[in-house]
Design an enzyme around this catalytic site. Structure first.
Site, PDB file in Angstrom:
ATOM      1  N   ARG A 127       0.863  -1.350  -0.049  1.00 38.68           N
ATOM      2  CA  ARG A 127       0.079   0.073  -0.193  1.00 38.68           C
ATOM      3  C   ARG A 127       0.797   1.246   0.176  1.00 38.68           C
ATOM      4  O   ARG A 127       0.509   2.237  -0.766  1.00 38.68           O
ATOM      5  CB  ARG A 127      -1.009  -0.123   1.180  1.00 38.68           C
ATOM      6  CG  ARG A 127      -2.078  -0.813   1.063  1.00 38.68           C
ATOM      7  CD  ARG A 127      -2.860  -1.095   2.278  1.00 38.68           C
ATOM      8  NE  ARG A 127      -1.949  -1.789   3.218  1.00 38.68           N
ATOM      9  CZ  ARG A 127      -2.534  -2.421   4.510  1.00 38.68           C
ATOM     10  NH1 ARG A 127      -3.891  -2.066   4.989  1.00 38.68           N
ATOM     11  NH2 ARG A 127      -1.670  -2.877   5.467  1.00 38.68           N
ATOM     12  N   PRO A 175      11.027   6.540  11.125  1.00 41.58           N
ATOM     13  CA  PRO A 175       9.775   6.201  11.416  1.00 41.58           C
ATOM     14  C   PRO A 175       8.479   6.519  10.964  1.00 41.58           C
ATOM     15  O   PRO A 175       7.514   5.779  10.676  1.00 41.58           O
ATOM     16  CB  PRO A 175       9.788   6.133  13.049  1.00 41.58           C
ATOM     17  CG  PRO A 175      11.054   6.361  13.336  1.00 41.58           C
ATOM     18  CD  PRO A 175      11.610   7.390  12.236  1.00 41.58           C
ATOM     19  N   ASN A 176       8.279   7.887  10.435  1.00 40.86           N
ATOM     20  CA  ASN A 176       7.169   8.359   9.853  1.00 40.86           C
ATOM     21  C   ASN A 176       7.462   9.334   8.766  1.00 40.86           C
ATOM     22  O   ASN A 176       8.497  10.055   9.124  1.00 40.86           O
ATOM     23  CB  ASN A 176       6.463   9.054  11.115  1.00 40.86           C
ATOM     24  CG  ASN A 176       4.816   9.286  10.452  1.00 40.86           C
ATOM     25  OD1 ASN A 176       4.590   9.594   9.241  1.00 40.86           O
ATOM     26  ND2 ASN A 176       3.926   8.799  11.491  1.00 40.86           N
ATOM     27  N   PHE A 177       7.064   9.496   7.759  1.00 38.83           N
ATOM     28  CA  PHE A 177       7.272  10.292   6.758  1.00 38.83           C
ATOM     29  C   PHE A 177       6.110  11.557   6.490  1.00 38.83           C
ATOM     30  O   PHE A 177       6.295  12.287   5.811  1.00 38.83           O
ATOM     31  CB  PHE A 177       7.327   9.764   5.132  1.00 38.83           C
ATOM     32  CG  PHE A 177       8.296   8.924   5.229  1.00 38.83           C
ATOM     33  CD1 PHE A 177       9.818   9.304   4.974  1.00 38.83           C
ATOM     34  CD2 PHE A 177       8.493   7.535   5.070  1.00 38.83           C
ATOM     35  CE1 PHE A 177      10.925   8.847   4.685  1.00 38.83           C
ATOM     36  CE2 PHE A 177       9.709   6.764   4.705  1.00 38.83           C
ATOM     37  CZ  PHE A 177      10.998   7.538   4.834  1.00 38.83           C
ATOM     38  N   LYS A 181      -1.671  -3.578  10.961  1.00 36.01           N
ATOM     39  CA  LYS A 181      -0.385  -3.123  11.507  1.00 36.01           C
ATOM     40  C   LYS A 181       0.276  -4.420  12.378  1.00 36.01           C
ATOM     41  O   LYS A 181      -0.374  -4.819  13.134  1.00 36.01           O
ATOM     42  CB  LYS A 181      -0.416  -1.911  12.299  1.00 36.01           C
ATOM     43  CG  LYS A 181       0.780  -1.429  12.238  1.00 36.01           C
ATOM     44  CD  LYS A 181       0.785  -0.055  12.970  1.00 36.01           C
ATOM     45  CE  LYS A 181       2.073   0.497  13.587  1.00 36.01           C
ATOM     46  NZ  LYS A 181       3.234   0.637  12.333  1.00 36.01           N
ATOM     47  N   HIS A 241      -3.981   2.933  14.956  1.00 39.47           N
ATOM     48  CA  HIS A 241      -3.828   2.437  13.603  1.00 39.47           C
ATOM     49  C   HIS A 241      -4.657   1.394  13.140  1.00 39.47           C
ATOM     50  O   HIS A 241      -5.343   0.827  14.071  1.00 39.47           O
ATOM     51  CB  HIS A 241      -2.357   1.770  13.739  1.00 39.47           C
ATOM     52  CG  HIS A 241      -1.326   2.749  13.636  1.00 39.47           C
ATOM     53  ND1 HIS A 241      -0.623   3.410  14.597  1.00 39.47           N
ATOM     54  CD2 HIS A 241      -0.524   3.368  12.595  1.00 39.47           C
ATOM     55  CE1 HIS A 241       0.177   4.273  14.457  1.00 39.47           C
ATOM     56  NE2 HIS A 241       0.448   4.204  13.089  1.00 39.47           N
ATOM     57  N   HIS A 242      -4.736   1.120  12.027  1.00 39.77           N
ATOM     58  CA  HIS A 242      -5.610   0.135  11.445  1.00 39.77           C
ATOM     59  C   HIS A 242      -5.121  -1.301  11.944  1.00 39.77           C
ATOM     60  O   HIS A 242      -4.093  -1.520  12.290  1.00 39.77           O
ATOM     61  CB  HIS A 242      -5.261   0.076   9.944  1.00 39.77           C
ATOM     62  CG  HIS A 242      -4.138  -0.109   9.309  1.00 39.77           C
ATOM     63  ND1 HIS A 242      -3.535  -1.400   9.217  1.00 39.77           N
ATOM     64  CD2 HIS A 242      -3.084   0.747   9.205  1.00 39.77           C
ATOM     65  CE1 HIS A 242      -2.040  -0.957   8.773  1.00 39.77           C
ATOM     66  NE2 HIS A 242      -2.090   0.249   8.701  1.00 39.77           N
ATOM     67  N   GLY A 285       6.479   2.692  15.440  1.00 43.91           N
ATOM     68  CA  GLY A 285       7.850   3.312  15.494  1.00 43.91           C
ATOM     69  C   GLY A 285       7.767   4.624  15.933  1.00 43.91           C
ATOM     70  O   GLY A 285       8.662   5.085  16.408  1.00 43.91           O
ATOM     71  N   GLY A 307      11.543   3.390   5.423  1.00 43.06           N
ATOM     72  CA  GLY A 307      10.320   3.904   6.087  1.00 43.06           C
ATOM     73  C   GLY A 307      10.024   2.660   6.915  1.00 43.06           C
ATOM     74  O   GLY A 307       9.049   2.972   7.912  1.00 43.06           O
ATOM     75  N   ALA A 308      10.489   1.539   7.228  1.00 43.46           N
ATOM     76  CA  ALA A 308      10.120   0.493   8.055  1.00 43.46           C
ATOM     77  C   ALA A 308      10.717   0.709   9.547  1.00 43.46           C
ATOM     78  O   ALA A 308      11.503   1.640   9.720  1.00 43.46           O
ATOM     79  CB  ALA A 308      10.692  -0.703   7.790  1.00 43.46           C
TER      80      ALA A 308
END
Length: 257
Positions: A20, A112-114, A145, A141-142, A151, A84-85
């Protein structure tokens, strides 16, 4: 020659391209005038596709279990990496720094987050935390995850704890004596972190800061994964100018901190 090199599009390989986030990144890179997605790598595909496509940059939006090997491959071949992981602890970050000693011109960003708003919210929370007696983090979160806490929440809690320690603040008061079911959540560097998994959510975080007679809430909401793409593109455009390892997208922002 110099003008040609300066204006040539960045040649980007996307790892996790069929996921995604990865598919969103392929689209964002394709729409950016200064970069091109030259390789789309999914689960089971060879990383050699990056070399065959002459990629100069890699963005890794795959799963945490694969990212260490992906980054090692990129560093070995002189490819700048934007990752991004989650799951990057101190030992894994130290291993990257060691690898980079042999490739000092390579830049690696592990974020951890963009989402720019999430990065700013975490920074603001760390700046505010020393001024309040209590602080807790709630991330939502969904349900697809795979890791908890997120993160972003983990990094936010560590930033908060460091800011409070440097200011001489003691941990938040808590008289809880029994909690057999873990209702008080996880402890990350003396900061309570709570994880919610709920259908309909994407990525959301609240930091609650409490003092005598008041509470400050710092909240960020990502309603769509497109919110992460501005940070991905910023990372790709900046990483080559920042050799070595940068942990957190805030390292690429001028926050005056």
């Amino acid at each position: 020659m110099t003008d040609t090199q300066t204006t040539s599009p960045l040649r980007v390989a996307v790892i996790g391209a069929r996921g995604r986030m990865g598919s969103q990144a392929v689209e964002a890179i394709g729409n950016a005038p200064d970069m091109e997605a030259v390789a789309q790598i999914g689960r089971g595909d060879s990383l050699d596709a990056m070399l065959e496509a002459n990629a100069t940059h890699m963005v890794d939006l795959s799963v945490p279990s694969a990212t260490a090997d992906n980054v090692a491959f990129a560093i070995e071949h002189g490819i700048h990496a934007v990752v991004g992981a989650t799951g990057w602890d101190a030992d894994r970050l130290a291993a990257v720094r060691t690898q980079l000693e042999d490739q000092p011109e390579v830049g690696v960003l592990i974020a951890p987050n963009f989402a720019l708003g999430a990065v700013l919210a975490a920074q603001f929370a760390a700046q505010a935390a020393p001024y309040f007696e209590s602080v807790e983090v709630i991330e939502m979160h969904h349900p697809d995850k795979v890791d908890a806490p997120s993160g972003t929440a983990d990094r936010t809690a560590r930033m908060i704890a460091q800011a409070r320690a440097e200011a001489g603040r003691t941990p938040s008061p808590d008289a809880t004596e029994t909690d057999p079911h873990g209702a008080r959540g996880a402890m990350v560097d003396d900061v309570h972190v709570h994880a919610v998994r709920l259908r309909g959510l994407v990525a959301h975080q609240e930091v609650l800061l409490g003092g005598e007679g008041e509470m400050l809430t710092i909240r960020h909401d990502s309603f769509d994964r497109v919110s992460f793409m501005s940070g991905v593109l910023l990372g790709l455009r900046t990483v080559a100018q920042r050799p070595g390892l940068t942990h957190g997208l805030e390292g690429y922002l001028d926050l005056g901190a």
